[in-house]
Write an enzyme that holds these catalytic residues in place. Structure first.
Site, PDB file in Angstrom:
ATOM      1  N   ASN A 142      11.209 -31.797  39.452  1.00 11.86           N
ATOM      2  CA  ASN A 142      11.002 -31.985  40.894  1.00 11.86           C
ATOM      3  C   ASN A 142      10.960 -30.652  41.651  1.00 11.86           C
ATOM      4  OD1 ASN A 142      13.621 -31.152  40.755  1.00 11.86           O
ATOM      5  ND2 ASN A 142      14.515 -32.905  41.818  1.00 11.86           N
TER       6      ASN A 142
ATOM      7  N   HIS B  36      13.237 -28.188  41.459  1.00 11.26           N
ATOM      8  CA  HIS B  36      14.511 -27.541  41.786  1.00 11.26           C
ATOM      9  C   HIS B  36      14.654 -26.206  41.050  1.00 11.26           C
ATOM     10  CE1 HIS B  36      16.704 -29.900  38.350  1.00 11.26           C
ATOM     11  NE2 HIS B  36      16.588 -28.648  37.955  1.00 11.26           N
TER      12      HIS B  36
ATOM     13  N   GLU C 120      18.298 -28.960  44.950  1.00 12.58           N
ATOM     14  CA  GLU C 120      17.420 -30.097  44.727  1.00 12.58           C
ATOM     15  C   GLU C 120      16.343 -30.228  45.809  1.00 12.58           C
ATOM     16  OE1 GLU C 120      17.127 -31.554  42.054  1.00 12.58           O
ATOM     17  OE2 GLU C 120      18.934 -32.504  41.283  1.00 12.58           O
TER      18      GLU C 120
ATOM     19  N   ASP D  40      24.676 -21.907  37.902  1.00 11.18           N
ATOM     20  CA  ASP D  40      25.288 -23.197  38.242  1.00 11.18           C
ATOM     21  C   ASP D  40      26.237 -23.686  37.160  1.00 11.18           C
ATOM     22  OD1 ASP D  40      23.159 -23.613  36.470  1.00 11.18           O
ATOM     23  OD2 ASP D  40      21.896 -24.549  37.971  1.00 11.18           O
TER      24      ASP D  40
HETATM   25  C1  F6R Z   1      20.057 -24.427  34.828  1.00  8.60           C
HETATM   26  C2  F6R Z   1      19.230 -24.534  36.020  1.00  8.60           C
HETATM   27  C3  F6R Z   1      18.211 -25.598  36.172  1.00  8.60           C
HETATM   28  C4  F6R Z   1      17.236 -25.660  34.977  1.00  8.60           C
HETATM   29  C5  F6R Z   1      16.197 -26.753  35.179  1.00  8.60           C
HETATM   30  C6  F6R Z   1      15.258 -26.846  33.997  1.00  8.60           C
HETATM   31  O1  F6R Z   1      20.953 -23.348  34.936  1.00  8.60           O
HETATM   32  O2  F6R Z   1      19.417 -23.751  36.905  1.00  8.60           O
HETATM   33  O3  F6R Z   1      17.491 -25.394  37.351  1.00  8.60           O
HETATM   34  O4  F6R Z   1      16.612 -24.416  34.858  1.00  8.60           O
HETATM   35  O5  F6R Z   1      16.845 -27.968  35.375  1.00  8.60           O
HETATM   36  O6  F6R Z   1      15.961 -27.263  32.869  1.00  8.60           O
HETATM   37  P1  F6R Z   1      15.287 -27.230  31.423  1.00  8.60           P
HETATM   38  O7  F6R Z   1      15.107 -25.815  31.052  1.00  8.60           O
HETATM   39  O8  F6R Z   1      16.305 -27.915  30.541  1.00  8.60           O
HETATM   40  O9  F6R Z   1      13.992 -27.971  31.546  1.00  8.60           O
END
Ligand code: F6R
Length: 245
Positions: A135, A137, A142, A67
């Site tokens: 959550n 995701h 989401e 992403d």
């Molecule tokens: C980032 C991504 C997100 C993160 C998620 C957890 O490329 O795909 O899904 O993996 O938001 O983020 P952290 O590791 O910062 O808790």
């Protein structure tokens, strides 16, 4: 699903870095799906160390990222292109021409189509690294009433914006939309490896590792449909999630 419980987050990072290094050593031109955020940083540090020690060679490795924030150029210090360069690519012998992070600028539909084309190019990812949002995701798919198969632009939830505000000067600076690989692209990888740590992830991880439910309200649960999916959590998170295995 293979559920691995380690003694600490550092041990989880070592486990996943070893998995990735083993894959590269077996298949030097493998295709990796990569993630950003706080979770993969120690994994990337360990891979940089292995590369410096001559234990793994990135010369032929190809990568696609999950992403990118909309509205941030690749040289913005909170863009995911910048994150990948500074946390991994600039420190290993990878050919950056073989790395892809979607553009957050320009025509969103064209950027999403380009991301899907990169996911398909040369065959599926050999390994897709994943973090998980509080959550549930994965990438920026989401939690909600429906999920999308193809890559697309997603409006970030308040939970995600709040969680990611720690990387920005203030919460208002967090972009409210992002381009993300869709569920089909993620599930097309030959192997999925989701890594998580921290009590804030306990509810999402409980739904993922305890019981067989699949729900769009926790997109990570779709991993249960995949024949080669791994979840790597430390003991503290396993306990907080009530995982008894
Ligand atoms: C980032 C991504 C997100 C993160 C998620 C957890 O490329 O795909 O899904 O993996 O938001 O983020 P952290 O590791 O910062 O808790």
């Amino acid at each position: 699903m293979h559920i691995i419980v380690t003694e600490s987050y550092d041990a989880s990072a070592a486990f996943v870095a070893d998995m990735i290094a083993e894959l590269i050593n077996k298949k030097p031109d493998c295709k990796l799906g990569l993630a950003t955020g706080g979770t993969p940083v120690p994994i990337y540090k360990k891979l940089i160390g292995k590369n410096a020690a001559g234990e793994v060679d990135f010369a032929q490795v190809r990568t696609v990222n999950l992403d990118e924030y909309c509205g941030l150029a690749g040289d913005h210090d909170q863009s995911y292109r910048y994150f990948m360069d500074t946390n991994l690519f600039d420190h290993v012998n990878i050919n950056k021409a073989n790395t892809f992070v979607a553009s957050g600028l320009g025509d969103p539909a064209a950027n999403a189509a380009e991301l899907d084309a990169k996911v398909a190019e040369g065959g599926p990812c050999d390994l897709q690294l994943l973090g998980i949002g509080n959550n549930g995701h994965i990438a920026f798919n989401e939690a909600g009433d429906c999920l999308k198969a193809e890559s697309h632009i997603e409006t970030l939830t308040e939970s995600t914006i709040r969680a990611n505000a720690r990387f920005f000067e203030k919460e208002e600076d967090v972009p409210t939309t992002a381009i993300t690989m869709g569920m089909k692209g993620i599930l097309s990888a030959k192997c999925l490896v989701l890594v998580a740590t921290g009590a804030a992830k306990a509810d999402a991880i409980r739904q993922l590792v305890c019981g067989g439910e699949i729900t769009t309200h926790n997109p990570s649960t779709f991993m249960k449909l995949h024949p080669n999916a791994w979840v790597v959590i430390d003991r503290a998170l396993a306990d907080a999630a009530g995982y008894k295995g």
